[in-house]
Design an enzyme around this catalytic site. Structure first.
Site, mmCIF file in Angstrom:
data_model
loop_
_atom_site.group_PDB
_atom_site.id
_atom_site.type_symbol
_atom_site.label_atom_id
_atom_site.label_comp_id
_atom_site.label_asym_id
_atom_site.label_seq_id
_atom_site.Cartn_x
_atom_site.Cartn_y
_atom_site.Cartn_z
ATOM 1 N N ASP A 171 0.827 -1.201 0.000
ATOM 2 C CA ASP A 171 0.000 0.000 0.000
ATOM 3 C C ASP A 171 0.866 1.256 0.000
ATOM 4 O O ASP A 171 0.537 2.251 -0.664
ATOM 5 C CB ASP A 171 -0.920 -0.005 1.222
ATOM 6 C CG ASP A 171 -1.971 1.096 1.171
ATOM 7 O OD1 ASP A 171 -2.492 1.380 0.079
ATOM 8 O OD2 ASP A 171 -2.264 1.666 2.235
ATOM 9 N N HIS A 254 -5.638 2.873 -6.580
ATOM 10 C CA HIS A 254 -6.652 2.928 -5.527
ATOM 11 C C HIS A 254 -8.057 3.060 -6.120
ATOM 12 O O HIS A 254 -9.025 2.537 -5.550
ATOM 13 C CB HIS A 254 -6.360 4.074 -4.564
ATOM 14 C CG HIS A 254 -5.402 3.694 -3.468
ATOM 15 N ND1 HIS A 254 -4.048 3.577 -3.669
ATOM 16 C CD2 HIS A 254 -5.622 3.374 -2.163
ATOM 17 C CE1 HIS A 254 -3.467 3.223 -2.531
ATOM 18 N NE2 HIS A 254 -4.403 3.090 -1.603
ATOM 19 N N HIS A 257 -8.879 -0.388 -7.050
ATOM 20 C CA HIS A 257 -9.129 -1.078 -5.787
ATOM 21 C C HIS A 257 -10.541 -0.810 -5.278
ATOM 22 O O HIS A 257 -11.257 -1.717 -4.841
ATOM 23 C CB HIS A 257 -8.112 -0.615 -4.739
ATOM 24 C CG HIS A 257 -8.570 -0.797 -3.320
ATOM 25 N ND1 HIS A 257 -9.445 0.088 -2.698
ATOM 26 C CD2 HIS A 257 -8.290 -1.739 -2.401
ATOM 27 C CE1 HIS A 257 -9.687 -0.321 -1.474
ATOM 28 N NE2 HIS A 257 -8.988 -1.427 -1.270
ATOM 29 N N HIS A 271 -6.639 -4.646 2.218
ATOM 30 C CA HIS A 271 -6.602 -3.421 1.405
ATOM 31 C C HIS A 271 -5.353 -3.384 0.529
ATOM 32 O O HIS A 271 -5.433 -3.152 -0.687
ATOM 33 C CB HIS A 271 -6.625 -2.197 2.322
ATOM 34 C CG HIS A 271 -6.381 -0.897 1.628
ATOM 35 N ND1 HIS A 271 -7.362 -0.193 0.976
ATOM 36 C CD2 HIS A 271 -5.237 -0.176 1.476
ATOM 37 C CE1 HIS A 271 -6.842 0.907 0.448
ATOM 38 N NE2 HIS A 271 -5.556 0.950 0.737
#
Length: 363
Positions: A171, A254, A257, A271
């Protein structure tokens, strides 16, 4: 325009849960703690003993599920009834985002975050991520007030499953890969330069300490390497996210995502794991070729990020088409990227990940 919104103070040392009351007491004598059952068990009895010895009174709310509007509203009502302004989050990203959002909604509210894993930068980040009750991401909500204290206990994080540390590394790596493309059109922009250079610091830390930190986490050993990587996952990535300028810089990975959170078969992914897969997709978009960036691919493999949508099984090609048509990305930001986010391009990039569909990497 340049704005940097960060927590007031960051403390990181092994065993800080034993001293947390000493840090909190000068700020307030009355707190509401939002936590999960697992996280609360991991920090106690040390945290409770420290609060008690420092004269800090607390009420504990055990949270399940995601950070949702309904859950935040419930805890805001609870805090107002108790007359509490300081909200302490103890746990992972969902809990910390909830605690920050509750504090942000209170008049004069403030938050304190105590992360028990290093899987995201939520303990530091200037926003809270809201979800549906089922786990689909709704929005990232900027906060007016950031934590007064971030208390990081590397002893607790060292006891967590190494999978969380890997997800946090990926991340944080994403910040470098997502912010860097914006510089191609505006290389002299100060806020972008600061964001990219800060994100690069995390990459440098992983190159130096990443593998050793994983070994030490697996051995539940607090080491200089693990401490450095925890700092990179939370503080350095959080700082990169905290720097804002006139050019919006949402991350492409993201954005991908966020859409993937609506697929039930991918809910078991952390995540950072969803972000890792989405970084691979971004690489295909950026390079416009049949092969992704070799360095990125090596990093994703090193940190065990999923490289395909294998859990979707026979519906994955249909999902790829649906995802490609529904990625939400602001045009003002897309105009500053050196590659296209046309749905057909996104679908092609998603399909290109199928080449990695092997038993080894189909996580």
């Amino acid at each position: 325009m340049l704005a940097i919104k960060t927590p007031h103070t960051w403390f990181h040392h092994a065993g800080i849960r034993h001293d947390a009351g000493e840090y909190i007491a000068p700020l307030t004598q009355n707190i509401l703690i939002i936590t999960s059952a697992q996280a609360w068990a991991r920090v106690n009895p040390a945290l409770e003993n420290s609060l008690r010895s420092s004269g800090v009174a607390w009420q504990t709310e055990i949270m399940t599920g995601y950070c949702t509007d309904e859950r935040v509203a419930h805890y805001v009502k609870r805090a107002r009834k108790l007359g509490v302004q300081y909200i302490v989050g103890v746990g992972g990203g969902r809990v910390l985002d909830t605690a920050k959002a509750v504090a942000d909604a209170l008049d004069g509210g403030a938050s304190i975050t105590i992360p028990t894993v290093a899987s995201t930068c939520a303990a530091w980040s200037p926003l809270s991520v809201f979800y549906t009750e089922e786990g689909g991401q709704l929005r990232s909500q900027p906060l007016k007030t950031l934590p007064r204290l971030v208390l990081v206990d590397s002893e607790i994080i060292a006891q967590s499953d190494v999978r969380y540390l890997k997800a946090g590394i990926v991340d944080a790596l994403a910040k470098w890969y997502e912010f860097r493309p914006y510089l191609q059109h505006t290389p002299d922009n100060l806020s972008l330069q600061l964001k990219v250079q800060t994100a690069r610091l995390a990459v440098d830390i992983y190159e130096k300490h990443g593998q050793q930190a994983l070994r030490d986490n697996q051995a539940h050993l607090v080491s200089d390497a693990l401490i450095s990587v925890i700092d990179a996952n939370i503080a350095v990535a959080g700082m990169a996210n905290s720097i804002r300028g006139e050019i919006p810089t949402p991350g492409v990975a993201h954005a991908i995502h966020n859409r993937l959170t609506y697929e039930p078969a991918l809910r078991d992914w952390l995540h950072g794991e969803r972000v890792g897969y989405s970084l691979l997709v971004q690489s295909f978009l950026e390079n416009d070729s049949d092969t992704p960036d070799a360095t990125l691919l090596a990093l994703l493999r090193q940190y065990d990020a999923p490289l395909t949508l294998a859990p979707l099984k026979e519906i994955r090609l249909a999902v790829i088409q649906a995802v490609a048509r529904s990625i939400s990305f602001p045009k003002v930001a897309a105009d500053h990227l050196p590659f296209s986010l046309d749905p057909a391009r996104i679908e092609r990039a998603l399909r290109q990940t199928e080449q990695f569909f092997t038993p080894r990497y189909a996580v």
